[in-house]
Scaffold this motif. Structure first.
Motif, PDB file in Angstrom:
ATOM      1  N   UNK A   7       0.837  -1.207   0.000  1.00 44.40           N
ATOM      2  CA  UNK A   7       0.000   0.000   0.000  1.00 44.40           C
ATOM      3  C   UNK A   7       0.866   1.250   0.000  1.00 44.40           C
ATOM      4  N   UNK A   8       1.872   1.275   0.873  1.00 44.56           N
ATOM      5  CA  UNK A   8       2.774   2.441   0.934  1.00 44.56           C
ATOM      6  C   UNK A   8       3.529   2.612  -0.384  1.00 44.56           C
ATOM      7  N   UNK A   9       3.937   1.501  -0.966  1.00 40.94           N
ATOM      8  CA  UNK A   9       4.672   1.533  -2.224  1.00 40.94           C
ATOM      9  C   UNK A   9       3.825   2.148  -3.335  1.00 40.94           C
ATOM     10  N   UNK A  10       2.563   1.729  -3.423  1.00 39.51           N
ATOM     11  CA  UNK A  10       1.687   2.233  -4.476  1.00 39.51           C
ATOM     12  C   UNK A  10       1.328   3.696  -4.257  1.00 39.51           C
ATOM     13  N   UNK A  11       1.100   4.081  -3.001  1.00 39.38           N
ATOM     14  CA  UNK A  11       0.788   5.489  -2.709  1.00 39.38           C
ATOM     15  C   UNK A  11       1.960   6.383  -3.093  1.00 39.38           C
TER      16      UNK A  11
END
Length: 249
Positions: A49-53
């Motif tokens: 999730x952090x990577x995509x954000x």
């Protein structure tokens, strides 16, 4: 370069720019740099999730930075020629060449201008010659930081100062002063309004004589920093050994 090759090159540059953005937070994102270990990928749901954000946030920033990257490539291409010339001529040769160029302007000023104008152009030319020598020294012996902070600003002042001073005294170049005034008004109203900097400058300085010279020194110096930074960005995204258009800049 063919159209297909150009488009492919643009895609590679955009990808590297985005990978560089990703690497600010996540390790091993630039696959060209980390060929042995490979590209790091998130393993947990939280990391994903952090990577995509972070990836989505980087998209508009990449779009914003890409034009500056192209400017950096163009400046680096020409900076390479300057570095090559500096290497061949040496610092002394650069000083002599600059002295010949601005010495010619000073000689022309002796014919066209009054004695005060001649002295002013001569003094500006002398400062420009010293600036060119310092730019050559900082570019050759300094690291990246020294080149950006000192080399590029001195180079810009070596280019700008004598023509601006000549325009102060030559009635045929009044257009330069008019454009300087328009530029000063634009900068004061649109960039230097924070903390009432524009009001302070208007109250304490007038755009005539030395005021015009100081204005152009104030423009040339940050312009040099800007050019140095975009060249640094170009070196980061497309290292000289890979790009083929290198130069230390």
């Amino acid at each position: 370069m063919t159209e297909g090759g150009l488009i492919e090159g643009l895609k590679i540059d955009v990808l590297r720019l985005h990978e560089t953005w990703m690497e600010l937070v996540f390790p091993r994102q630039r696959t060209a740099v980390h060929q042995v270990l490979g590209k790091w990928k998130p393993r947990t749901r939280g990391d994903t999730i952090k990577y995509r954000i972070w990836s989505v946030i980087g998209v508009p920033l990449v779009a914003l930075l890409y034009p500056f990257l192209l400017v950096g490539f163009a400046v680096r291409f020409n900076a390479r020629r300057f570095n090559t010339a500096t290497t061949r001529l040496g610092v002394v040769g650069v000083v002599i060449l600059t002295a010949l160029i601005w010495g010619g302007l000073t000689a022309l000023a002796r014919v066209r201008l009054d004695f005060d104008g001649f002295l002013a152009v001569g003094a500006a030319s002398a400062v420009a010659v010293v600036s060119a020598g310092l730019a050559a020294i900082f570019t050759r012996i300094g690291g990246r930081g020294t080149t950006v902070v000192l080399g590029y600003p001195f180079a810009m002042n070596a280019v700008f100062l004598p023509p601006v001073v000549a325009a102060l005294y030559d009635p045929t170049l009044t257009g330069v002063l008019e454009r300087s005034e328009s530029l000063a008004i634009f900068l004061l109203d649109n960039l230097l309004y924070v903390y009432d900097i524009n009001e302070y400058l208007r109250t304490n300085f007038s755009l005539e004589g030395i005021g015009v010279v100081l204005m152009w020194v104030g423009i040339a110096t940050p312009l040099g920093w800007f050019l140095g930074l975009v060249v640094t960005l170009a070196d980061l995204i497309r290292p000289r050994s890979n790009g083929g258009d290198g130069g230390d800049g």
